[in-house]
Design a protein around this motif. Structure first.
Motif, PDB file in Angstrom:
ATOM      1  N   LEU A   1       0.108  -5.453 -14.344  1.00  0.00           N
ATOM      2  CA  LEU A   1      -0.421  -5.057 -13.043  1.00  0.00           C
ATOM      3  C   LEU A   1      -1.107  -6.235 -12.358  1.00  0.00           C
ATOM      4  CD1 LEU A   1      -1.035  -2.626 -11.088  1.00  0.00           C
ATOM      5  CD2 LEU A   1      -3.164  -2.363 -12.371  1.00  0.00           C
ATOM      6  N   ARG A   2      -1.945  -6.927 -13.106  1.00  0.00           N
ATOM      7  CA  ARG A   2      -2.698  -8.054 -12.558  1.00  0.00           C
ATOM      8  C   ARG A   2      -1.784  -9.243 -12.273  1.00  0.00           C
ATOM      9  NH1 ARG A   2      -5.584  -8.721 -16.685  1.00  0.00           N
ATOM     10  NH2 ARG A   2      -4.355 -10.429 -17.494  1.00  0.00           N
TER      11      ARG A   2
ATOM     12  N   SER B   1       1.455  -9.471 -11.885  1.00  0.00           N
ATOM     13  CA  SER B   1       2.523  -9.243 -10.904  1.00  0.00           C
ATOM     14  C   SER B   1       2.001  -9.288  -9.473  1.00  0.00           C
ATOM     15  CB  SER B   1       3.193  -7.893 -11.151  1.00  0.00           C
ATOM     16  OG  SER B   1       2.287  -6.842 -10.868  1.00  0.00           O
ATOM     17  N   GLY B   2       0.692  -9.148  -9.312  1.00  0.00           N
ATOM     18  CA  GLY B   2       0.102  -9.112  -7.979  1.00  0.00           C
ATOM     19  C   GLY B   2       0.010  -7.705  -7.416  1.00  0.00           C
ATOM     20  N   LEU B   3       0.515  -6.717  -8.155  1.00  0.00           N
ATOM     21  CA  LEU B   3       0.480  -5.338  -7.665  1.00  0.00           C
ATOM     22  C   LEU B   3      -0.942  -4.787  -7.559  1.00  0.00           C
ATOM     23  CD1 LEU B   3       3.624  -3.912  -9.444  1.00  0.00           C
ATOM     24  CD2 LEU B   3       3.183  -3.848  -6.978  1.00  0.00           C
ATOM     25  N   LYS B   4      -1.823  -5.226  -8.446  1.00  0.00           N
ATOM     26  CA  LYS B   4      -3.211  -4.744  -8.392  1.00  0.00           C
ATOM     27  C   LYS B   4      -3.863  -5.154  -7.075  1.00  0.00           C
ATOM     28  CE  LYS B   4      -7.532  -4.669 -11.023  1.00  0.00           C
ATOM     29  NZ  LYS B   4      -8.357  -4.445  -9.890  1.00  0.00           N
ATOM     30  N   SER B   5      -3.748  -6.423  -6.727  1.00  0.00           N
ATOM     31  CA  SER B   5      -4.359  -6.876  -5.473  1.00  0.00           C
ATOM     32  C   SER B   5      -3.628  -6.289  -4.264  1.00  0.00           C
ATOM     33  CB  SER B   5      -4.391  -8.403  -5.405  1.00  0.00           C
ATOM     34  OG  SER B   5      -3.093  -8.937  -5.502  1.00  0.00           O
ATOM     35  N   TYR B   6      -2.329  -6.097  -4.371  1.00  0.00           N
ATOM     36  CA  TYR B   6      -1.553  -5.491  -3.289  1.00  0.00           C
ATOM     37  C   TYR B   6      -2.062  -4.077  -3.010  1.00  0.00           C
ATOM     38  CZ  TYR B   6       2.557  -4.195  -0.515  1.00  0.00           C
ATOM     39  OH  TYR B   6       3.396  -3.785   0.495  1.00  0.00           O
ATOM     40  N   ILE B   7      -2.258  -3.305  -4.069  1.00  0.00           N
ATOM     41  CA  ILE B   7      -2.745  -1.927  -3.913  1.00  0.00           C
ATOM     42  C   ILE B   7      -4.205  -1.919  -3.465  1.00  0.00           C
ATOM     43  CG2 ILE B   7      -3.341   0.160  -5.209  1.00  0.00           C
ATOM     44  CD1 ILE B   7      -0.701  -0.234  -6.699  1.00  0.00           C
ATOM     45  N   ASP B   8      -5.012  -2.810  -4.024  1.00  0.00           N
ATOM     46  CA  ASP B   8      -6.423  -2.870  -3.631  1.00  0.00           C
ATOM     47  C   ASP B   8      -6.566  -3.152  -2.134  1.00  0.00           C
ATOM     48  OD1 ASP B   8      -7.321  -2.261  -6.174  1.00  0.00           O
ATOM     49  OD2 ASP B   8      -7.674  -4.365  -6.733  1.00  0.00           O
TER      50      ASP B   8
ATOM     51  N   THR C   1       0.089  17.166  -9.915  1.00  0.00           N
ATOM     52  CA  THR C   1       0.834  17.011  -8.668  1.00  0.00           C
ATOM     53  C   THR C   1       0.481  15.699  -7.990  1.00  0.00           C
ATOM     54  OG1 THR C   1       0.841  19.408  -8.446  1.00  0.00           O
ATOM     55  CG2 THR C   1       1.410  18.148  -6.493  1.00  0.00           C
ATOM     56  N   VAL C   2      -0.793  15.316  -8.038  1.00  0.00           N
ATOM     57  CA  VAL C   2      -1.209  14.024  -7.487  1.00  0.00           C
ATOM     58  C   VAL C   2      -0.447  12.906  -8.196  1.00  0.00           C
ATOM     59  CG1 VAL C   2      -3.127  12.396  -7.260  1.00  0.00           C
ATOM     60  CG2 VAL C   2      -3.481  14.819  -6.769  1.00  0.00           C
ATOM     61  N   GLN C   3      -0.330  12.997  -9.510  1.00  0.00           N
ATOM     62  CA  GLN C   3       0.391  11.983 -10.282  1.00  0.00           C
ATOM     63  C   GLN C   3       1.859  11.927  -9.864  1.00  0.00           C
ATOM     64  OE1 GLN C   3      -0.122  11.346 -14.633  1.00  0.00           O
ATOM     65  NE2 GLN C   3       1.890  12.321 -14.749  1.00  0.00           N
ATOM     66  N   GLU C   4       2.515  13.069  -9.751  1.00  0.00           N
ATOM     67  CA  GLU C   4       3.929  13.091  -9.381  1.00  0.00           C
ATOM     68  C   GLU C   4       4.141  12.525  -7.980  1.00  0.00           C
ATOM     69  OE1 GLU C   4       6.751  13.927 -11.211  1.00  0.00           O
ATOM     70  OE2 GLU C   4       5.228  13.715 -12.772  1.00  0.00           O
ATOM     71  N   ILE C   5       3.273  12.888  -7.046  1.00  0.00           N
ATOM     72  CA  ILE C   5       3.403  12.384  -5.674  1.00  0.00           C
ATOM     73  C   ILE C   5       3.131  10.890  -5.637  1.00  0.00           C
ATOM     74  CG2 ILE C   5       2.401  12.514  -3.359  1.00  0.00           C
ATOM     75  CD1 ILE C   5       2.106  15.536  -3.857  1.00  0.00           C
ATOM     76  N   THR C   6       2.188  10.423  -6.435  1.00  0.00           N
ATOM     77  CA  THR C   6       1.899   8.987  -6.504  1.00  0.00           C
ATOM     78  C   THR C   6       3.109   8.237  -7.058  1.00  0.00           C
ATOM     79  OG1 THR C   6      -0.427   9.494  -6.900  1.00  0.00           O
ATOM     80  CG2 THR C   6       0.279   7.256  -7.355  1.00  0.00           C
TER      81      THR C   6
ATOM     82  N   ALA D   1      11.166  -1.228 -11.317  1.00  0.00           N
ATOM     83  CA  ALA D   1      10.840   0.202 -11.419  1.00  0.00           C
ATOM     84  C   ALA D   1       9.680   0.413 -12.387  1.00  0.00           C
ATOM     85  CB  ALA D   1      12.066   0.992 -11.866  1.00  0.00           C
ATOM     86  N   LEU D   2       9.699  -0.291 -13.524  1.00  0.00           N
ATOM     87  CA  LEU D   2       8.587  -0.183 -14.482  1.00  0.00           C
ATOM     88  C   LEU D   2       7.300  -0.722 -13.861  1.00  0.00           C
ATOM     89  CD1 LEU D   2       7.693   0.460 -17.473  1.00  0.00           C
ATOM     90  CD2 LEU D   2       7.959  -1.990 -17.840  1.00  0.00           C
ATOM     91  N   LEU D   3       7.393  -1.837 -13.162  1.00  0.00           N
ATOM     92  CA  LEU D   3       6.207  -2.418 -12.534  1.00  0.00           C
ATOM     93  C   LEU D   3       5.643  -1.486 -11.461  1.00  0.00           C
ATOM     94  CD1 LEU D   3       7.418  -6.121 -12.261  1.00  0.00           C
ATOM     95  CD2 LEU D   3       5.805  -5.160 -13.921  1.00  0.00           C
ATOM     96  N   ARG D   4       6.520  -0.846 -10.697  1.00  0.00           N
ATOM     97  CA  ARG D   4       6.060   0.109  -9.694  1.00  0.00           C
ATOM     98  C   ARG D   4       5.385   1.305 -10.358  1.00  0.00           C
ATOM     99  NH1 ARG D   4       8.647   0.546  -4.283  1.00  0.00           N
ATOM    100  NH2 ARG D   4       9.529  -1.461  -3.774  1.00  0.00           N
ATOM    101  N   ARG D   5       5.896   1.735 -11.522  1.00  0.00           N
ATOM    102  CA  ARG D   5       5.280   2.867 -12.233  1.00  0.00           C
ATOM    103  C   ARG D   5       3.886   2.473 -12.713  1.00  0.00           C
ATOM    104  NH1 ARG D   5       7.507   7.521 -14.037  1.00  0.00           N
ATOM    105  NH2 ARG D   5       8.458   7.206 -12.001  1.00  0.00           N
ATOM    106  N   VAL D   6       3.739   1.252 -13.216  1.00  0.00           N
ATOM    107  CA  VAL D   6       2.430   0.752 -13.637  1.00  0.00           C
ATOM    108  C   VAL D   6       1.471   0.767 -12.440  1.00  0.00           C
ATOM    109  CG1 VAL D   6       1.230  -1.360 -14.370  1.00  0.00           C
ATOM    110  CG2 VAL D   6       3.279  -0.599 -15.599  1.00  0.00           C
ATOM    111  N   ALA D   7       1.966   0.320 -11.287  1.00  0.00           N
ATOM    112  CA  ALA D   7       1.142   0.324 -10.074  1.00  0.00           C
ATOM    113  C   ALA D   7       0.792   1.749  -9.658  1.00  0.00           C
ATOM    114  CB  ALA D   7       1.877  -0.394  -8.947  1.00  0.00           C
ATOM    115  N   ALA D   8       1.722   2.675  -9.836  1.00  0.00           N
ATOM    116  CA  ALA D   8       1.467   4.074  -9.471  1.00  0.00           C
ATOM    117  C   ALA D   8       0.379   4.680 -10.351  1.00  0.00           C
ATOM    118  CB  ALA D   8       2.753   4.887  -9.580  1.00  0.00           C
TER     119      ALA D   8
END
Length: 156
Positions: free
Chosen positions: A74-75, A77-84, A104-109, A138-145
């Motif tokens: 997460l860190r 890949s830059g996804l953490k700062s992207y989401i932050d 449901t929040v998890q599934e929508i996320t 796809a795995l990286l996006r799931r980690v970000a989710a």
């Protein structure tokens, strides 16, 4: 030679029926096409879970949580700062469609991060990172989710 004489009233009736049948068939086929979205999502989830067996980015228990490897991915890949940077915007999108129910929040996320369009330069860097580390985007996006779900469900 066979000649068929049809009056204009019958001709218009036949044309109208053909148009109505085509419209009806198109509606049925459109519904059929959109009904396969659940299958695509299920296959994507399954492939992510299979990839996670070797990557060990998140624990599959309930609730799903990031491992130390997932935190690093997460860190790095830059996804953490992207989401932050986009926390308020992403949280607002989740609140619009998600009830209080954590599952449901998890599934929508998960669906939000699967479909979100990343900035072009960031997406290019994410692809390079995924290639270097041998992980799918796809795995990286799931980690970000998972990260987004966690920060959304905890008060600021």
């Amino acid at each position: 030679m066979i000649a068929i004489n049809i009056g204009w009233e019958y001709f218009l009736g036949i044309i109208g029926m053909v148009i109505a049948l085509a419209y009806y068939a198109n509606g049925r086929l459109t519904r059929l096409e959109t009904n396969f979205d659940w299958l695509a999502a299920g296959l994507r989830d399954l492939s992510i879970k299979i990839e996670n067996v070797s990557a060990k980015a998140f624990d599959a228990g309930s609730p799903i949580s990031l491992t130390a490897t997932g935190e690093r991915l997460l860190r790095d890949s830059g996804l953490k700062s992207y989401i932050d940077r986009r926390r308020d915007e992403l949280s607002a999108q989740l609140r619009l469609s998600a009830p209080i129910d954590p599952y449901t929040v998890q599934e929508i996320t998960f669906r939000l991060l699967d479909r979100i369009t990343l900035d072009e330069s960031f997406a290019r860097n994410l692809n390079k990172f995924a290639f270097r580390t041998g992980n799918s985007t796809a795995l990286l996006r799931r980690v970000a989710a998972i990260y987004l779900r966690d920060i959304t469900m905890t008060p600021q």
